[in-house]
Design a protein around this motif. Structure first.
Motif, PDB file in Angstrom:
ATOM      1  N   LYS A   1       0.835  -1.208   0.000  1.00  0.00           N
ATOM      2  CA  LYS A   1       0.000   0.000   0.000  1.00  0.00           C
ATOM      3  C   LYS A   1       0.873   1.262   0.000  1.00  0.00           C
ATOM      4  CE  LYS A   1      -4.089  -2.057   2.136  1.00  0.00           C
ATOM      5  NZ  LYS A   1      -3.680  -3.451   1.901  1.00  0.00           N
ATOM      6  N   MET A   2       1.852   1.257  -0.913  1.00  0.00           N
ATOM      7  CA  MET A   2       2.774   2.379  -1.027  1.00  0.00           C
ATOM      8  C   MET A   2       2.709   2.973  -2.428  1.00  0.00           C
ATOM      9  SD  MET A   2       6.066   0.776   0.980  1.00  0.00           S
ATOM     10  CE  MET A   2       7.036   2.292   0.909  1.00  0.00           C
ATOM     11  N   THR A   3       3.102   4.234  -2.525  1.00  0.00           N
ATOM     12  CA  THR A   3       3.167   4.904  -3.818  1.00  0.00           C
ATOM     13  C   THR A   3       4.614   5.229  -4.160  1.00  0.00           C
ATOM     14  OG1 THR A   3       2.794   7.019  -2.711  1.00  0.00           O
ATOM     15  CG2 THR A   3       0.863   5.900  -3.639  1.00  0.00           C
ATOM     16  N   VAL A   4       4.853   5.485  -5.463  1.00  0.00           N
ATOM     17  CA  VAL A   4       6.212   5.744  -5.923  1.00  0.00           C
ATOM     18  C   VAL A   4       6.203   6.867  -6.953  1.00  0.00           C
ATOM     19  CG1 VAL A   4       6.157   4.086  -7.840  1.00  0.00           C
ATOM     20  CG2 VAL A   4       8.342   4.626  -6.732  1.00  0.00           C
TER      21      VAL A   4
ATOM     22  N   ALA B   1      20.772  11.784  -4.233  1.00  0.00           N
ATOM     23  CA  ALA B   1      20.054  11.665  -2.958  1.00  0.00           C
ATOM     24  C   ALA B   1      19.002  12.764  -2.822  1.00  0.00           C
ATOM     25  CB  ALA B   1      21.037  11.710  -1.799  1.00  0.00           C
ATOM     26  N   GLU B   2      19.405  14.001  -3.126  1.00  0.00           N
ATOM     27  CA  GLU B   2      18.467  15.112  -2.984  1.00  0.00           C
ATOM     28  C   GLU B   2      17.346  15.040  -4.030  1.00  0.00           C
ATOM     29  OE1 GLU B   2      20.184  18.982  -2.486  1.00  0.00           O
ATOM     30  OE2 GLU B   2      21.835  18.217  -1.244  1.00  0.00           O
ATOM     31  N   MET B   3      17.666  14.529  -5.200  1.00  0.00           N
ATOM     32  CA  MET B   3      16.635  14.349  -6.226  1.00  0.00           C
ATOM     33  C   MET B   3      15.557  13.378  -5.748  1.00  0.00           C
ATOM     34  SD  MET B   3      18.854  14.120  -9.784  1.00  0.00           S
ATOM     35  CE  MET B   3      17.420  13.655 -10.790  1.00  0.00           C
ATOM     36  N   ALA B   4      15.989  12.259  -5.170  1.00  0.00           N
ATOM     37  CA  ALA B   4      15.034  11.243  -4.706  1.00  0.00           C
ATOM     38  C   ALA B   4      14.174  11.777  -3.571  1.00  0.00           C
ATOM     39  CB  ALA B   4      15.781   9.983  -4.266  1.00  0.00           C
ATOM     40  N   LEU B   5      14.807  12.408  -2.585  1.00  0.00           N
ATOM     41  CA  LEU B   5      14.060  12.946  -1.447  1.00  0.00           C
ATOM     42  C   LEU B   5      13.117  14.065  -1.895  1.00  0.00           C
ATOM     43  CD1 LEU B   5      16.958  13.024   1.175  1.00  0.00           C
ATOM     44  CD2 LEU B   5      14.919  11.569   1.267  1.00  0.00           C
ATOM     45  N   GLY B   6      13.609  14.916  -2.819  1.00  0.00           N
ATOM     46  CA  GLY B   6      12.791  16.009  -3.317  1.00  0.00           C
ATOM     47  C   GLY B   6      11.604  15.533  -4.129  1.00  0.00           C
ATOM     48  N   ALA B   7      11.806  14.489  -4.919  1.00  0.00           N
ATOM     49  CA  ALA B   7      10.714  13.947  -5.731  1.00  0.00           C
ATOM     50  C   ALA B   7       9.637  13.349  -4.843  1.00  0.00           C
ATOM     51  CB  ALA B   7      11.257  12.901  -6.692  1.00  0.00           C
ATOM     52  N   ALA B   8      10.054  12.603  -3.828  1.00  0.00           N
ATOM     53  CA  ALA B   8       9.090  11.998  -2.906  1.00  0.00           C
ATOM     54  C   ALA B   8       8.247  13.078  -2.228  1.00  0.00           C
ATOM     55  CB  ALA B   8       9.818  11.155  -1.863  1.00  0.00           C
ATOM     56  N   LYS B   9       8.907  14.170  -1.834  1.00  0.00           N
ATOM     57  CA  LYS B   9       8.190  15.267  -1.162  1.00  0.00           C
ATOM     58  C   LYS B   9       7.243  15.969  -2.132  1.00  0.00           C
ATOM     59  CE  LYS B   9       8.984  19.549   1.433  1.00  0.00           C
ATOM     60  NZ  LYS B   9      10.025  20.479   1.972  1.00  0.00           N
ATOM     61  N   ALA B  10       7.728  16.249  -3.341  1.00  0.00           N
ATOM     62  CA  ALA B  10       6.913  16.966  -4.324  1.00  0.00           C
ATOM     63  C   ALA B  10       5.679  16.173  -4.731  1.00  0.00           C
ATOM     64  CB  ALA B  10       7.756  17.292  -5.555  1.00  0.00           C
ATOM     65  N   ALA B  11       5.840  14.861  -4.858  1.00  0.00           N
ATOM     66  CA  ALA B  11       4.728  14.011  -5.304  1.00  0.00           C
ATOM     67  C   ALA B  11       3.889  13.486  -4.153  1.00  0.00           C
ATOM     68  CB  ALA B  11       5.277  12.836  -6.119  1.00  0.00           C
ATOM     69  N   GLY B  12       4.372  13.665  -2.937  1.00  0.00           N
ATOM     70  CA  GLY B  12       3.674  13.087  -1.795  1.00  0.00           C
ATOM     71  C   GLY B  12       3.686  11.568  -1.839  1.00  0.00           C
TER      72      GLY B  12
ATOM     73  N   ASP C   1       5.427   7.654  -1.132  1.00  0.00           N
ATOM     74  CA  ASP C   1       6.155   6.921  -0.098  1.00  0.00           C
ATOM     75  C   ASP C   1       7.580   6.593  -0.533  1.00  0.00           C
ATOM     76  OD1 ASP C   1       3.837   6.554   1.707  1.00  0.00           O
ATOM     77  OD2 ASP C   1       3.080   5.349   0.040  1.00  0.00           O
ATOM     78  N   ALA C   2       7.760   6.404  -1.852  1.00  0.00           N
ATOM     79  CA  ALA C   2       9.072   6.020  -2.376  1.00  0.00           C
ATOM     80  C   ALA C   2       9.379   6.824  -3.626  1.00  0.00           C
ATOM     81  CB  ALA C   2       9.099   4.520  -2.687  1.00  0.00           C
ATOM     82  N   ALA C   3      10.663   6.979  -3.914  1.00  0.00           N
ATOM     83  CA  ALA C   3      11.075   7.710  -5.114  1.00  0.00           C
ATOM     84  C   ALA C   3      12.388   7.150  -5.633  1.00  0.00           C
ATOM     85  CB  ALA C   3      11.224   9.194  -4.818  1.00  0.00           C
ATOM     86  N   LEU C   4      12.508   7.139  -6.944  1.00  0.00           N
ATOM     87  CA  LEU C   4      13.753   6.751  -7.609  1.00  0.00           C
ATOM     88  C   LEU C   4      14.306   7.965  -8.340  1.00  0.00           C
ATOM     89  CD1 LEU C   4      12.797   3.306  -9.195  1.00  0.00           C
ATOM     90  CD2 LEU C   4      14.552   3.683  -7.444  1.00  0.00           C
ATOM     91  N   SER C   5      15.608   8.144  -8.278  1.00  0.00           N
ATOM     92  CA  SER C   5      16.250   9.220  -9.039  1.00  0.00           C
ATOM     93  C   SER C   5      17.386   8.634  -9.864  1.00  0.00           C
ATOM     94  CB  SER C   5      16.797  10.297  -8.103  1.00  0.00           C
ATOM     95  OG  SER C   5      17.840   9.788  -7.282  1.00  0.00           O
ATOM     96  N   VAL C   6      17.605   9.222 -11.042  1.00  0.00           N
ATOM     97  CA  VAL C   6      18.697   8.785 -11.920  1.00  0.00           C
ATOM     98  C   VAL C   6      19.390  10.017 -12.469  1.00  0.00           C
ATOM     99  CG1 VAL C   6      19.364   7.407 -13.906  1.00  0.00           C
ATOM    100  CG2 VAL C   6      17.319   6.781 -12.614  1.00  0.00           C
ATOM    101  N   THR C   7      20.693  10.093 -12.290  1.00  0.00           N
ATOM    102  CA  THR C   7      21.480  11.162 -12.878  1.00  0.00           C
ATOM    103  C   THR C   7      22.813  10.587 -13.336  1.00  0.00           C
ATOM    104  OG1 THR C   7      22.466  13.341 -12.526  1.00  0.00           O
ATOM    105  CG2 THR C   7      22.400  11.887 -10.608  1.00  0.00           C
ATOM    106  N   GLY C   8      23.214  10.898 -14.553  1.00  0.00           N
ATOM    107  CA  GLY C   8      24.447  10.299 -15.055  1.00  0.00           C
ATOM    108  C   GLY C   8      24.854  10.848 -16.401  1.00  0.00           C
ATOM    109  N   ILE C   9      25.869  10.240 -16.977  1.00  0.00           N
ATOM    110  CA  ILE C   9      26.403  10.636 -18.287  1.00  0.00           C
ATOM    111  C   ILE C   9      26.205   9.455 -19.232  1.00  0.00           C
ATOM    112  CG2 ILE C   9      28.415  11.497 -19.533  1.00  0.00           C
ATOM    113  CD1 ILE C   9      29.517  12.342 -16.738  1.00  0.00           C
TER     114      ILE C   9
END
Length: 416
Positions: free
Chosen positions: A273-276, A336-347, A349-357
């Motif tokens: 019962k979690m959201t992402v 790390a900040e992308m994942a935490l920020g996305a979870a907060k912005a979307a409300g 429970d979980a968030a995935l972030s990807v940043t790279g080259i």
């Protein structure tokens, strides 16, 4: 039983389209225990098609032809095969009715005259209803010689369901024993290591057998048993499957053929019962797209973010300006900040972030092409992994998506 494949179509012969049908059918026939020694591609030419069919029917017990069953003049597969088998064509009223009903269903104003060509079938043929199109499948048997030709429509969305529903059972009945299988799918473990972990099982295999298949970010093991019944096959496969679960533990995400990694994660979120949500830079929507390919994903995924520019990372996700200045967009801290920020912005429970080259440009000695950071935040706790992929741009992005979904699964399993 020897099976041979003939793919019909000038567009395949000239490379205008990729022949995915042959790859699919070859694998499926092998899993049914059929021997496959030849594949042929032939254009829409009557003389060459007849030659290909006659050669194939001499070499094989069953010839499977795909394509060339449509309504146009260059669709010749049925006509030429009927000629080889010495059969005349007649109008099959059942198929004609199904074609008419199909066009009524799609609200077509008129069925063009050439569409009725698809309802012509060879005498004595077994007609297979096409549940996803107009051209029926056909099986022509020469019982005196013990030969058969199976004709299947070319479009994959028609061919695959027809094979699964009708052709595979037909082929299985032709075998003295049936072939049954399960797929043990593993994520988070590399191909070489995964194969090493079951090397002794593969060395000792007789019935059932075990075969590995490398996928992007995953390894699939097919356990196959030959038996007189499905129940008997399950008894043979059971101990091997349980042993693999014991060795791989939580890395096994399914033993079902059609369950994908992303589906297993969506179902896990539903169960808990979690959201992402997702925050993507170098993958540019591929991660969210893969998750949203799963039916019912909307129940756990409400919104996501693609933030290529640093300004977008700051504005939408709340990544600190000093973090980007000090560590750069491609860094553990930013992920790390992308994942935490996305979870907060979307409300969520979980968030995935990807940043790279992803490449091919943009890399440096310190941060080379293929460097990717993936963050996963669950209930306010964040984990970041660093990866260094070595493929081209598309491959690097695909691997990043697979690793992100695997990381989410691992983090969810840690929580009761």
């Amino acid at each position: 039983m020897v099976v041979e494949l003939i793919s019909v179509g000038t567009e395949i012969l000239l490379g205008n389209i990729v022949n995915t049908n042959a790859a699919y059918l070859a694998e499926k026939c092998a899993l049914l225990g059929c021997s496959l020694y030849h594949q042929t591609v032939v254009g829409d030419n009557e003389e060459r098609m007849e030659e290909a069919i006659r050669q194939a029917i001499e070499r094989a017990d069953i010839v499977i032809l795909t394509g060339g069953l449509g309504p146009t003049k260059d669709d010749l597969t049925k006509e030429v095969t009927a000629k080889v088998f010495g059969r005349k064509l007649y109008m099959d009223e059942h198929s004609r009715t199904r074609i008419r009903d199909y066009f009524e269903k799609i609200k077509s104003k008129k069925v063009t005259e050439n569409n009725w060509k698809q309802a012509l079938v060879p005498e004595g043929a077994i007609v297979i209803d096409n549940l996803n199109g107009t051209a029926p499948g056909l099986i022509l048997e020469d019982k005196e010689r013990g030969k058969a030709a199976i004709l299947i429509p070319g479009p994959p969305n028609e061919m695959k369901p027809m094979f699964e529903h009708d052709i595979a059972p037909y082929l299985n009945k032709k075998q003295p024993e049936g072939i049954y299988s399960h797929m043990v799918k593993v994520c988070g473990i590399g191909e070489s290591r995964a194969e090493t972990m079951v090397a002794d099982l593969m060395d000792a295999q007789t019935n059932p057998t075990l075969a590995p298949y490398a996928k992007t970010g995953e390894v699939h093991f097919r356990v196959t048993a030959r038996a007189c019944s499905e129940e008997a096959a399950e008894k043979l496969m059971g101990p091997m499957i349980e042993e693999m679960k014991k060795r791989f533990g939580d890395a096994v995400y399914t033993t079902e053929e059609n369950v994908t990694l992303e589906e297993s994660v969506i179902r896990l979120l539903e169960e808990k019962k979690m959201t992402v949500t997702t925050a993507e830079s170098c993958t540019g929507g591929k991660l969210s797209g893969r998750l949203l390919n799963v039916s019912g994903a909307s129940g756990v995924y409400n919104e996501g973010y693609i933030t290529y520019a640093n300004a977008s990372k700051e504005k939408i996700l709340g990544v600190k300006h000093e973090t980007l200045e000090t560590y750069g967009a491609v860094s553990e801290q930013t992920a790390a900040e992308m994942a935490l920020g996305a979870a907060k912005a979307a409300g969520a429970d979980a968030a995935l972030s990807v940043t790279g080259i992803a490449g091919p440009g943009g890399g440096t000695a310190e941060k080379p092409v293929g460097l990717v950071y993936i963050g996963c935040a669950v209930n306010g706790e964040v984990t970041v992994r660093e990866y260094r992929f070595t493929g081209n741009r598309e491959k690097n992005r695909d691997y990043a998506v697979a690793r992100a979904i695997t990381l989410l699964r691992e983090e969810l399993l840690k929580r009761a």
